[in-house]
Design a protein around this motif. Structure first.
Motif, short mmCIF file in Angstrom:
data_model
loop_
_atom_site.label_atom_id
_atom_site.label_comp_id
_atom_site.label_asym_id
_atom_site.label_seq_id
_atom_site.Cartn_x
_atom_site.Cartn_y
_atom_site.Cartn_z
N ARG A 1 11.35 -24.74 -47.56
CA ARG A 1 12.68 -25.23 -47.17
C ARG A 1 13.52 -25.49 -48.42
N SER A 2 12.91 -26.00 -49.46
CA SER A 2 13.63 -26.28 -50.70
C SER A 2 14.06 -24.98 -51.38
N LEU A 3 13.21 -23.98 -51.36
CA LEU A 3 13.60 -22.68 -51.91
C LEU A 3 14.77 -22.08 -51.13
N ALA A 4 14.73 -22.25 -49.81
CA ALA A 4 15.78 -21.69 -48.96
C ALA A 4 17.07 -22.49 -49.02
N GLY A 5 16.97 -23.75 -49.40
CA GLY A 5 18.14 -24.62 -49.37
C GLY A 5 18.54 -24.98 -47.95
N GLY A 6 17.60 -24.88 -47.01
CA GLY A 6 17.87 -25.18 -45.61
C GLY A 6 16.84 -24.50 -44.73
N PRO A 7 17.19 -24.19 -43.48
CA PRO A 7 16.23 -23.57 -42.57
C PRO A 7 15.67 -22.25 -43.10
N TRP A 8 14.47 -21.91 -42.64
CA TRP A 8 13.75 -20.73 -43.10
C TRP A 8 12.93 -20.17 -41.94
N LEU A 9 12.20 -19.08 -42.20
CA LEU A 9 11.37 -18.46 -41.17
C LEU A 9 9.91 -18.47 -41.59
N LEU A 10 9.05 -18.86 -40.68
CA LEU A 10 7.61 -18.68 -40.87
C LEU A 10 7.27 -17.28 -40.40
N MET A 11 7.00 -16.39 -41.34
CA MET A 11 6.81 -14.98 -40.99
C MET A 11 5.38 -14.69 -40.52
N VAL B 1 8.11 -26.15 -37.76
CA VAL B 1 9.47 -26.35 -37.25
C VAL B 1 10.01 -27.69 -37.74
N ALA B 2 9.18 -28.72 -37.73
CA ALA B 2 9.60 -30.04 -38.19
C ALA B 2 10.13 -29.98 -39.62
N ARG B 3 9.55 -29.12 -40.43
CA ARG B 3 9.92 -29.06 -41.84
C ARG B 3 10.89 -27.93 -42.14
N GLY B 4 11.63 -27.51 -41.11
CA GLY B 4 12.77 -26.64 -41.34
C GLY B 4 12.67 -25.22 -40.87
N ALA B 5 11.52 -24.82 -40.31
CA ALA B 5 11.39 -23.44 -39.85
C ALA B 5 12.24 -23.22 -38.59
N ASP B 6 13.08 -22.20 -38.62
CA ASP B 6 13.87 -21.81 -37.44
C ASP B 6 13.28 -20.58 -36.76
N GLY B 7 12.07 -20.20 -37.16
CA GLY B 7 11.38 -19.10 -36.52
C GLY B 7 9.89 -19.24 -36.75
N ILE B 8 9.10 -18.91 -35.74
CA ILE B 8 7.64 -19.01 -35.81
C ILE B 8 7.05 -17.66 -35.45
N ALA B 9 6.27 -17.09 -36.36
CA ALA B 9 5.67 -15.78 -36.10
C ALA B 9 4.23 -15.76 -36.61
N TYR B 10 3.47 -14.85 -36.05
CA TYR B 10 2.04 -14.74 -36.36
C TYR B 10 1.70 -13.36 -36.87
N PHE B 11 0.61 -13.27 -37.62
CA PHE B 11 -0.08 -12.01 -37.78
C PHE B 11 -1.29 -12.08 -36.86
N GLN B 12 -1.32 -11.23 -35.92
CA GLN B 12 -0.35 -10.29 -35.44
C GLN B 12 -0.25 -10.46 -33.92
N TRP B 13 0.51 -9.55 -33.23
CA TRP B 13 0.66 -9.70 -31.79
C TRP B 13 -0.66 -9.45 -31.07
#
Length: 662
Positions: free
Chosen positions: A293-303, A332-344
């Motif tokens: 989140r600090s690197l992004a300066g705000g919300p980010w994605l968990l890829m 999500v609590a710590r700024g993730a605006d997307g949640i994704a997994y490896f793999q489907w």
């Protein structure tokens, strides 16, 4: 555009399955609430079966199918896994290790980052994808490459050597400046010609630390130049489609300086996996989320993360009941605006066949599938949280240059590990419910009350002045041992330790006494300390704690100093966890920093702040339920129920409380 709300999905690799399976994938994705998937990450061999001969028929069908079912695509350039034909034609593009051994193809990321042949082929592929799919309605984001540097952070071949010399020429402009920066008068290492400079290959004794440090910087920049080049090709084809690449900020992966990478991306993404050997891996997860989140300066994605076990640890354990949900919502609590997994869908063949997935080998009659569907509903309920921020009054300094330099050979102690030192300071703050940002040494610190530098062995003059100036102007600065010791060229700052911070801290050390593995010394506050000690002399500061045993008995171990209108602290050792926690509690209390909310031990509280409401995430890591007081008009988003006065968070469960702001 990226789907509204909290995006949900994972890596989708339909090429691994017969086409008749795809219809079932679409049906099950709808059931799970999937809104976005990453496509094509490792499909280069299928998309370009021969050099310059593209076959996009499979990808065409997949993207059309996703769009028809309302699922967005994060379309990847498949450049992390060049096909076999490429290496047969360009064997010079294979990486070489520091012992001079050429590695073979047959896995992924088996290319030299400085190879002209690889760069040409990768950009050709990126351009073909960009031009073909720039207008495809399913494509909402570009996924550039995958986990840069995961398996090939450095290459020692002649192409890399030439590229390294070019990088050094650009940096130093002349050999005299390089020789001075590297201190090459030592051990007769003076260079008279640029061609004499080689990568730090295996040699008979300890390499030059400045040479090693510049090599680490070059390797990060070499991979970054590939990322930027692919991004530019995609931008030319589709100027309005954002791009990301997935970072790996934890797991002792330290190959890339992400402070330099993050500004180059439209969206910052990260991959995070738990370690089975860490009994409190959720703290590592929290630290990772705060850092990204600090690197992004705000919300980010968990890829990427995992629904259960991974496949690359010595023992790959499944997650405990409820852990899948807790992990995702903690991100999500710590700024993730997307949640994704490896793999489907879990692979039945290949190197990652035992890696968990959203749809496991057992199919829908499984606990993982039940949890995946439940998480989809949870994320849908949290849609309004998207875009909110995590306010923090405490910053921890994190610097890859300092990390690389600290862990070079021939330090006073080989026991020092940057990430472990930072986590030792982070963990008490996490337990106390203190929100934390991570910052570069030269970052704007004006919004913080307290700045912590647990390990900053290397710091430049600008960074040191920024940190000490923060204290001088009224802030509180706490610095850990062996900080400020060297400049950006790894030259020792003379005149006594801790070098760049002596004046601000009001101390001077003339000799270091690192402790042996397993050795400890006792402290005057009743605690113990390990790893490190120093012969500190007060030069304006007051001693808060002293050593009571060992060769430094009665010497200050922890000091406090008034500097300008602020306060500085120096921890010249590593106190035991309880003692360090008590000390940091005192430091942050004196600085006026209070927790988000007072909660029982083991109940994590994180606040995300929106424009109209606050969102309080309560994550119960214990085996007992907890009752948490909340405002009278609060509503729990995951259930949709009002919670006047208090919310009960069951053992292992999560609550997200919406509190309107006045």
């Amino acid at each position: 555009m990226i789907p509204q709300g909290i995006a949900y999905g994972g890596d989708y690799n339909p090429e691994q399955w017969p086409e008749e399976v795809w219809a079932e994938d679409m049906r099950l994705m709808a059931e799970a609430g999937v809104t976005m998937v990453s496509v094509g990450i490792f499909s280069w061999a299928l998309l370009e079966p021969r050099e310059g001969a593209y076959d996009f028929s499979l990808l065409d069908r997949v993207l059309d199918m996703l769009h028809a079912h309302g699922i967005a695509a994060d379309l990847a350039t498949p450049t992390a896994a060049p096909p076999a034909w490429f290496f047969v034609k360009h064997p010079e593009a294979l990486p070489v290790d520091k012992d001079g051994r050429a590695l073979s193809y047959g896995s992924r990321q088996t290319f030299c980052p400085s190879s002209p042949a690889y760069r040409e082929a990768a950009l050709r592929m990126a351009r073909a994808l960009g031009e073909r799919y720039a207008g495809h309605p399913a494509v909402v984001m570009w996924h550039v490459h995958n986990e840069y540097g995961c398996h090939n952070p450095e290459c020692f071949c002649e192409e890399s050597a030439a590229a390294f010399r070019g990088w050094l020429r650009e940096k130093y402009r002349g050999l005299e400046a390089l020789n001075d920066a590297w201190g090459t008068r030592f051990w007769s290492q003076w260079y008279y010609d640029w061609d004499e400079i080689i990568p730090p290959r295996a040699t008979g004794a300890v390499p030059n630390p400045a040479h090693l440090l510049d090599w680490r910087r070059f390797c990060s920049d070499a991979l970054l130049s590939l990322c930027e080049a692919e991004r530019e090709v995609l931008r030319e084809a589709a100027p309005k489609i954002p791009a990301t690449t997935n970072f790996m900020v934890m797991h002792n992966f330290d190959a890339l300086d992400y402070w330099r990478w993050a500004p180059k991306l439209d969206v910052v993404s990260n991959d995070h996996y738990l370690r089975s050997t860490d009994p409190e891996s959720h703290i590592d997860l929290a630290l990772s989320g705060d850092l990204v989140r600090s690197l992004a300066g705000g919300p980010w994605l968990l890829m990427e993360h995992s629904t259960g076990a991974v496949n690359w640890q010595p023992v790959n354990r499944a997650k405990n009941p409820g852990e899948l949900r807790r992990n995702a919502l903690a991100h999500v609590a710590r700024g993730a605006d997307g949640i994704a997994y490896f793999q489907w869908r879990a692979a039945k063949a290949g190197a990652e066949q035992w890696h968990s997935a959203m749809l496991p080998h057992a199919g829908t009659d499984s606990q993982i599938w039940h949890d995946v569907v439940q998480l989809g509903a949870d994320l849908k309920a949290l849609g309004e949280v998207r875009g909110s921020t995590v306010p923090a009054q405490v910053a921890i300094v994190w610097d890859w240059d300092a990390r690389w330099a600290l862990e070079l050979p021939s330090q006073p102690s080989a026991e020092l590990r940057f990430q472990e030192l930072v986590r030792a300071w982070y963990e008490p703050l996490w337990r106390s419910g203190i929100a934390v940002d991570f910052v570069h040494p030269e970052a704007d610190l004006s919004s913080y009350r307290l700045v912590l530098a647990p390990s900053l062995y290397l710091v430049d003059d600008e960074g040191a002045a920024n940190l000490t100036g923060f204290a001088e102007r009224g802030g509180t600065l706490a610095v850990g041992f062996h900080s400020g010791a060297v400049d950006p060229n790894c030259h020792v700052r003379l005149g006594g330790y801790p070098g760049a911070f002596r004046e601000a801290l009001g101390v001077r050390t003339d000799e270091l006494f690192p402790l042996l593995p397993g050795e400890s010394v006792e402290l005057s506050d009743g605690g113990t300390a390990r790893l490190w000690s120093e012969r500190v002399r007060l030069a304006g500061a007051e001693a808060i704690t002293t050593y009571t045993t060992g060769p430094l008995a009665d010497v200050p171990a922890v000091t406090r100093n008034s500097f300008g209108t602020g306060t500085t602290w120096y921890l010249a050792t590593q106190p035991d966890p309880a003692t360090l926690a008590a000390l940091l509690d005192r430091i942050r209390t004196e600085a006026g920093v209070m927790p988000v909310l007072s909660t029982p031990e083991g109940v994590e509280a994180v606040l995300r702040r929106g424009t109209e409401a606050d969102y309080l995430f309560l994550i119960n890591h214990t085996e007992a339920s907890a009752e948490i007081p909340v405002s009278g008009e609060a509503r729990e988003l995951l259930t949709g129920k009002p919670v006047p006065g208090a919310v009960t968070v069951a053992a292992g469960e999560v609550a997200v409380v919406r509190e309107p702001r006045e």
